[in-house]
Design a protein around this motif. Structure first.
Motif, PDB file in Angstrom:
ATOM      1  N   THR A   1       0.843  -1.191   0.000  1.00 45.34           N
ATOM      2  CA  THR A   1       0.000   0.000   0.000  1.00 45.34           C
ATOM      3  C   THR A   1       0.875   1.236   0.000  1.00 45.34           C
ATOM      4  O   THR A   1       1.877   1.294   0.702  1.00 45.34           O
ATOM      5  CB  THR A   1      -0.889   0.010   1.254  1.00 45.34           C
ATOM      6  OG1 THR A   1      -1.603  -1.227   1.321  1.00 45.34           O
ATOM      7  CG2 THR A   1      -1.861   1.153   1.235  1.00 45.34           C
ATOM      8  N   VAL A   2       0.500   2.230  -0.778  1.00 48.70           N
ATOM      9  CA  VAL A   2       1.231   3.490  -0.812  1.00 48.70           C
ATOM     10  C   VAL A   2       0.311   4.570  -0.261  1.00 48.70           C
ATOM     11  O   VAL A   2      -0.836   4.682  -0.671  1.00 48.70           O
ATOM     12  CB  VAL A   2       1.660   3.846  -2.257  1.00 48.70           C
ATOM     13  CG1 VAL A   2       2.330   5.197  -2.294  1.00 48.70           C
ATOM     14  CG2 VAL A   2       2.569   2.780  -2.825  1.00 48.70           C
ATOM     15  N   LEU A   3       0.817   5.351   0.677  1.00 49.95           N
ATOM     16  CA  LEU A   3       0.052   6.458   1.235  1.00 49.95           C
ATOM     17  C   LEU A   3       0.776   7.743   0.907  1.00 49.95           C
ATOM     18  O   LEU A   3       1.942   7.902   1.248  1.00 49.95           O
ATOM     19  CB  LEU A   3      -0.095   6.322   2.757  1.00 49.95           C
ATOM     20  CG  LEU A   3      -0.824   7.479   3.429  1.00 49.95           C
ATOM     21  CD1 LEU A   3      -2.309   7.437   3.079  1.00 49.95           C
ATOM     22  CD2 LEU A   3      -0.656   7.430   4.923  1.00 49.95           C
ATOM     23  N   LYS A   4       0.088   8.634   0.223  1.00 50.98           N
ATOM     24  CA  LYS A   4       0.667   9.935  -0.110  1.00 50.98           C
ATOM     25  C   LYS A   4      -0.010  10.980   0.772  1.00 50.98           C
ATOM     26  O   LYS A   4      -1.178  11.301   0.579  1.00 50.98           O
ATOM     27  CB  LYS A   4       0.436  10.254  -1.582  1.00 50.98           C
ATOM     28  CG  LYS A   4       1.080  11.543  -1.990  1.00 50.98           C
ATOM     29  CD  LYS A   4       0.945  11.770  -3.466  1.00 50.98           C
ATOM     30  CE  LYS A   4       1.555  13.025  -3.787  1.00 50.98           C
ATOM     31  NZ  LYS A   4       1.829  13.928  -4.346  1.00 50.98           N
ATOM     32  N   PRO A   5       0.712  11.498   1.775  1.00 46.59           N
ATOM     33  CA  PRO A   5       0.118  12.507   2.657  1.00 46.59           C
ATOM     34  C   PRO A   5      -0.272  13.771   1.888  1.00 46.59           C
ATOM     35  O   PRO A   5       0.374  14.127   0.900  1.00 46.59           O
ATOM     36  CB  PRO A   5       1.237  12.819   3.650  1.00 46.59           C
ATOM     37  CG  PRO A   5       2.144  11.644   3.595  1.00 46.59           C
ATOM     38  CD  PRO A   5       2.067  11.161   2.173  1.00 46.59           C
ATOM     39  N   LEU A   6      -1.316  14.429   2.364  1.00 47.01           N
ATOM     40  CA  LEU A   6      -1.783  15.663   1.741  1.00 47.01           C
ATOM     41  C   LEU A   6      -1.315  16.876   2.533  1.00 47.01           C
ATOM     42  O   LEU A   6      -1.032  16.791   3.718  1.00 47.01           O
ATOM     43  CB  LEU A   6      -3.315  15.663   1.672  1.00 47.01           C
ATOM     44  CG  LEU A   6      -3.941  14.517   0.875  1.00 47.01           C
ATOM     45  CD1 LEU A   6      -5.455  14.595   0.971  1.00 47.01           C
ATOM     46  CD2 LEU A   6      -3.498  14.562  -0.577  1.00 47.01           C
ATOM     47  N   ALA A   7      -1.257  18.002   1.865  1.00 51.12           N
ATOM     48  CA  ALA A   7      -0.909  19.306   2.466  1.00 51.12           C
ATOM     49  C   ALA A   7       0.359  19.210   3.307  1.00 51.12           C
ATOM     50  O   ALA A   7       1.393  18.817   2.794  1.00 51.12           O
ATOM     51  CB  ALA A   7      -2.087  19.864   3.250  1.00 51.12           C
ATOM     52  N   ASP A   8       0.251  19.562   4.607  1.00 57.80           N
ATOM     53  CA  ASP A   8       1.444  19.625   5.461  1.00 57.80           C
ATOM     54  C   ASP A   8       1.584  18.397   6.368  1.00 57.80           C
ATOM     55  O   ASP A   8       2.161  18.470   7.437  1.00 57.80           O
ATOM     56  CB  ASP A   8       1.414  20.907   6.296  1.00 57.80           C
ATOM     57  CG  ASP A   8       0.234  20.937   7.267  1.00 57.80           C
ATOM     58  OD1 ASP A   8      -0.757  20.209   7.031  1.00 57.80           O
ATOM     59  OD2 ASP A   8       0.296  21.681   8.255  1.00 57.80           O
ATOM     60  N   ARG A   9       1.060  17.277   5.924  1.00 56.27           N
ATOM     61  CA  ARG A   9       1.152  16.059   6.738  1.00 56.27           C
ATOM     62  C   ARG A   9       2.363  15.220   6.338  1.00 56.27           C
ATOM     63  O   ARG A   9       2.787  15.236   5.181  1.00 56.27           O
ATOM     64  CB  ARG A   9      -0.122  15.245   6.619  1.00 56.27           C
ATOM     65  CG  ARG A   9      -1.275  15.920   7.337  1.00 56.27           C
ATOM     66  CD  ARG A   9      -2.540  15.088   7.276  1.00 56.27           C
ATOM     67  NE  ARG A   9      -3.601  15.682   8.056  1.00 56.27           N
ATOM     68  CZ  ARG A   9      -4.344  16.696   7.660  1.00 56.27           C
ATOM     69  NH1 ARG A   9      -4.120  17.261   6.494  1.00 56.27           N
ATOM     70  NH2 ARG A   9      -5.289  17.170   8.426  1.00 56.27           N
ATOM     71  N   VAL A  10       2.905  14.492   7.325  1.00 55.34           N
ATOM     72  CA  VAL A  10       4.032  13.598   7.082  1.00 55.34           C
ATOM     73  C   VAL A  10       3.731  12.240   7.690  1.00 55.34           C
ATOM     74  O   VAL A  10       3.009  12.137   8.682  1.00 55.34           O
ATOM     75  CB  VAL A  10       5.364  14.146   7.654  1.00 55.34           C
ATOM     76  CG1 VAL A  10       5.788  15.395   6.948  1.00 55.34           C
ATOM     77  CG2 VAL A  10       5.264  14.397   9.136  1.00 55.34           C
TER      78      VAL A  10
END
Length: 93
Positions: A3-12
């Motif tokens: 699974t790949v998770l791409k954080p949005l905005a200013d999330r890490v």
């Protein structure tokens, strides 16, 4: 398939460092007494906000607050997802 998770905005997305297994003098720490690690490695980072570009990048070793982030599980591993502002600093050297 992973699974790949791409954080949005200013999330890490941070992978926490393992908790200490024993003290400096060699005493083994039981699971119930282990402290939550406050250090980890950034494994994914969002693009930042329009007026605030991201400071951290993938691979950075970071320090964060004890109650920062939300635990999530991906492919059997536990990660923390948090805002960049929850990170206190980048560990260098």
């Amino acid at each position: 398939m992973s699974t790949v998770l791409k954080p949005l905005a200013d999330r890490v997305l941070v992978e926490s460092a393992p908790a200490e297994e024993k003290t400096a003098s060699g005493i083994i720490i039981p699971d119930t007494a282990k402290e939550k690690p406050l250090k980890g490695t950034v494994v994914a980072a969002g693009p930042g906000k329009t007026d605030e570009p991201m400071t951290v990048k993938v691979g950075d070793s970071v320090i964060y607050g004890q109650y920062s982030g939300t635990e999530i599980k991906l492919d059997g591993k536990t990660y923390l997802i948090m805002r960049e502002s929850d990170i206190y600093g980048i560990v260098e050297g």
